[in-house]
Design a protein around this motif. Sequence first.
Motif, PDB file in Angstrom:
ATOM      1  N   PHE A 140       0.829  -1.200   0.000  1.00  0.00           N
ATOM      2  CA  PHE A 140       0.000   0.000   0.000  1.00  0.00           C
ATOM      3  C   PHE A 140       0.868   1.256   0.000  1.00  0.00           C
ATOM      4  CE2 PHE A 140      -2.695  -3.321   1.640  1.00  0.00           C
ATOM      5  CZ  PHE A 140      -3.913  -3.067   1.026  1.00  0.00           C
ATOM      6  N   PRO A 141       0.516   2.246  -0.817  1.00  0.00           N
ATOM      7  CA  PRO A 141       1.304   3.486  -0.867  1.00  0.00           C
ATOM      8  C   PRO A 141       1.219   4.257   0.443  1.00  0.00           C
ATOM      9  CG  PRO A 141      -0.726   3.704  -2.136  1.00  0.00           C
ATOM     10  CD  PRO A 141      -0.623   2.263  -1.746  1.00  0.00           C
ATOM     11  N   GLU A 142       2.195   5.118   0.669  1.00  0.00           N
ATOM     12  CA  GLU A 142       2.266   5.870   1.915  1.00  0.00           C
ATOM     13  C   GLU A 142       1.584   7.228   1.831  1.00  0.00           C
ATOM     14  OE1 GLU A 142       6.310   6.118   3.080  1.00  0.00           O
ATOM     15  OE2 GLU A 142       6.543   3.964   3.430  1.00  0.00           O
ATOM     16  N   SER A 143       1.293   7.707   0.623  1.00  0.00           N
ATOM     17  CA  SER A 143       0.665   9.023   0.493  1.00  0.00           C
ATOM     18  C   SER A 143      -0.264   9.039  -0.720  1.00  0.00           C
ATOM     19  CB  SER A 143       1.726  10.119   0.358  1.00  0.00           C
ATOM     20  OG  SER A 143       2.507   9.911  -0.802  1.00  0.00           O
ATOM     21  N   PHE A 144      -1.184  10.002  -0.710  1.00  0.00           N
ATOM     22  CA  PHE A 144      -2.184  10.101  -1.771  1.00  0.00           C
ATOM     23  C   PHE A 144      -2.380  11.560  -2.170  1.00  0.00           C
ATOM     24  CE2 PHE A 144      -3.391   6.461   0.921  1.00  0.00           C
ATOM     25  CZ  PHE A 144      -3.359   5.441  -0.016  1.00  0.00           C
ATOM     26  N   GLU A 145      -3.054  11.749  -3.312  1.00  0.00           N
ATOM     27  CA  GLU A 145      -3.501  13.077  -3.716  1.00  0.00           C
ATOM     28  C   GLU A 145      -4.938  13.262  -3.244  1.00  0.00           C
ATOM     29  OE1 GLU A 145      -3.062  13.839  -7.829  1.00  0.00           O
ATOM     30  OE2 GLU A 145      -0.895  13.469  -7.851  1.00  0.00           O
ATOM     31  N   TYR A 146      -5.275  14.504  -2.851  1.00  0.00           N
ATOM     32  CA  TYR A 146      -6.571  14.745  -2.227  1.00  0.00           C
ATOM     33  C   TYR A 146      -7.345  15.860  -2.919  1.00  0.00           C
ATOM     34  CZ  TYR A 146      -4.646  12.044   1.651  1.00  0.00           C
ATOM     35  OH  TYR A 146      -4.091  11.057   2.414  1.00  0.00           O
ATOM     36  N   GLU A 147      -8.656  15.757  -2.800  1.00  0.00           N
ATOM     37  CA  GLU A 147      -9.572  16.851  -3.109  1.00  0.00           C
ATOM     38  C   GLU A 147     -10.101  17.352  -1.772  1.00  0.00           C
ATOM     39  OE1 GLU A 147     -11.359  19.446  -5.734  1.00  0.00           O
ATOM     40  OE2 GLU A 147     -10.245  17.673  -6.396  1.00  0.00           O
ATOM     41  N   ALA A 173     -12.401   1.917   1.987  1.00  0.00           N
ATOM     42  CA  ALA A 173     -11.564   0.756   1.684  1.00  0.00           C
ATOM     43  C   ALA A 173     -10.718   1.114   0.475  1.00  0.00           C
ATOM     44  CB  ALA A 173     -12.417  -0.470   1.392  1.00  0.00           C
ATOM     45  N   TYR A 174      -9.421   0.842   0.571  1.00  0.00           N
ATOM     46  CA  TYR A 174      -8.526   1.038  -0.565  1.00  0.00           C
ATOM     47  C   TYR A 174      -8.101  -0.342  -1.038  1.00  0.00           C
ATOM     48  CZ  TYR A 174      -4.633   2.708  -3.409  1.00  0.00           C
ATOM     49  OH  TYR A 174      -3.779   2.969  -4.454  1.00  0.00           O
ATOM     50  N   VAL A 175      -8.479  -0.681  -2.255  1.00  0.00           N
ATOM     51  CA  VAL A 175      -8.348  -2.048  -2.752  1.00  0.00           C
ATOM     52  C   VAL A 175      -7.183  -2.164  -3.727  1.00  0.00           C
ATOM     53  CG1 VAL A 175      -9.504  -3.897  -4.027  1.00  0.00           C
ATOM     54  CG2 VAL A 175     -10.813  -2.459  -2.443  1.00  0.00           C
ATOM     55  N   ILE A 176      -6.305  -3.126  -3.454  1.00  0.00           N
ATOM     56  CA  ILE A 176      -5.230  -3.499  -4.376  1.00  0.00           C
ATOM     57  C   ILE A 176      -5.257  -5.014  -4.511  1.00  0.00           C
ATOM     58  CG2 ILE A 176      -2.749  -3.584  -4.775  1.00  0.00           C
ATOM     59  CD1 ILE A 176      -2.416  -1.000  -3.325  1.00  0.00           C
ATOM     60  N   ALA A 180      -7.437  -5.291   0.884  1.00  0.00           N
ATOM     61  CA  ALA A 180      -7.983  -3.951   1.100  1.00  0.00           C
ATOM     62  C   ALA A 180      -7.489  -3.420   2.435  1.00  0.00           C
ATOM     63  CB  ALA A 180      -9.503  -3.971   1.079  1.00  0.00           C
ATOM     64  N   ARG A 181      -7.169  -2.159   2.445  1.00  0.00           N
ATOM     65  CA  ARG A 181      -6.894  -1.450   3.694  1.00  0.00           C
ATOM     66  C   ARG A 181      -8.133  -0.615   3.995  1.00  0.00           C
ATOM     67  NH1 ARG A 181      -1.352   1.843   4.511  1.00  0.00           N
ATOM     68  NH2 ARG A 181      -0.634  -0.277   4.992  1.00  0.00           N
ATOM     69  N   ALA A 258      -7.155  -1.295   9.521  1.00  0.00           N
ATOM     70  CA  ALA A 258      -6.851  -2.724   9.362  1.00  0.00           C
ATOM     71  C   ALA A 258      -6.743  -3.065   7.884  1.00  0.00           C
ATOM     72  CB  ALA A 258      -7.934  -3.574  10.023  1.00  0.00           C
ATOM     73  N   GLU A 259      -6.204  -4.259   7.622  1.00  0.00           N
ATOM     74  CA  GLU A 259      -6.150  -4.783   6.258  1.00  0.00           C
ATOM     75  C   GLU A 259      -6.853  -6.132   6.212  1.00  0.00           C
ATOM     76  OE1 GLU A 259      -2.106  -4.857   4.989  1.00  0.00           O
ATOM     77  OE2 GLU A 259      -1.861  -2.684   5.210  1.00  0.00           O
TER      78      GLU A 259
END
Length: 291
Positions: A140-147, A173-176, A180-181, A258-259
């Motif tokens: 899972f990535p450590e950072s994201f772009e936001y609105e 949920a962030y799914v890869i 999911a995280r 959690a994941e």
Amino acid sequence: MSKAYAVLPCNGLDKCAGCITKEVAVKLTQKSDSKIICPVFYRVSDARYNKLAEENPVIVIDGCATRCASKLAAEKGIKVSKKINIADEAKTNNIVLGENLVLGENELRLAGIVTDSLLKEEYKLLTKNEQNKAEDSSAFPESFEYESYTKDKFVFRLPKEEGFYFNENDCWAYVIGNKARVGVTDFVQKSLSDIMFFTPPALGSQIEQFEEVGTIESGKAVFEIVCPVSGTVTAVNYKLLEAPELINQNPYEEGWIAELELADFESDKELLHTFDTYFKILKRKVDEFHV
């Protein structure tokens, strides 16, 4: 138990549930090397009990929704490893509590159930090695772009990355792949204000979509984290046990919960929102409730 625990029961001994907290605390000292923090003396004498709390994991046992033991722990600034609420445990176990301060069969049975649960393996603190293993989440990535959406002095951020899904309970949920995280949104953490406690799900537990996957608590309320997806818990962010404020700082990055290994995401996602849809829901909620 592999360690001694510091047990802080509530001081509501004029109520049945309060008497049960005392019974559980005593049973824990009888079956382990745990020690009791007396809530009455703790209010007037810090030194002895602060040392006990610093040297041992702390278990807080509340009797009812007043949560006097939890409030005392927060007031003293001690780190809590596990919290139990007797009234909630009674409901979970379908036990009706009486009003008599002398504990009867039902009350003693509940005290035994709670004590035995606390003595089980799943309530032991993980060792550092186990924590590090559980937190190995390099996929899972450590950072994201936001609105962002701003209302008065509050700024609500929402990650724009493809792969994020949201439910109407304001959890994400962030799914890869088949993992999911999960966590809570900015709306949740700003609504709760300063988050003081985190209760994690058990590793290996099976979670259905929209079931609870842990709780977080502030001085305002306890928030049940409603899982957007179904699956098996494979990792927990144990950093939150010692630093629940990470959720306030960024609930999408260091404040994840959690994941899970996904069970049936193709079905689950039919009941979830992607960024565009949920961002509209977020703006409506912010405008209506004025967080």
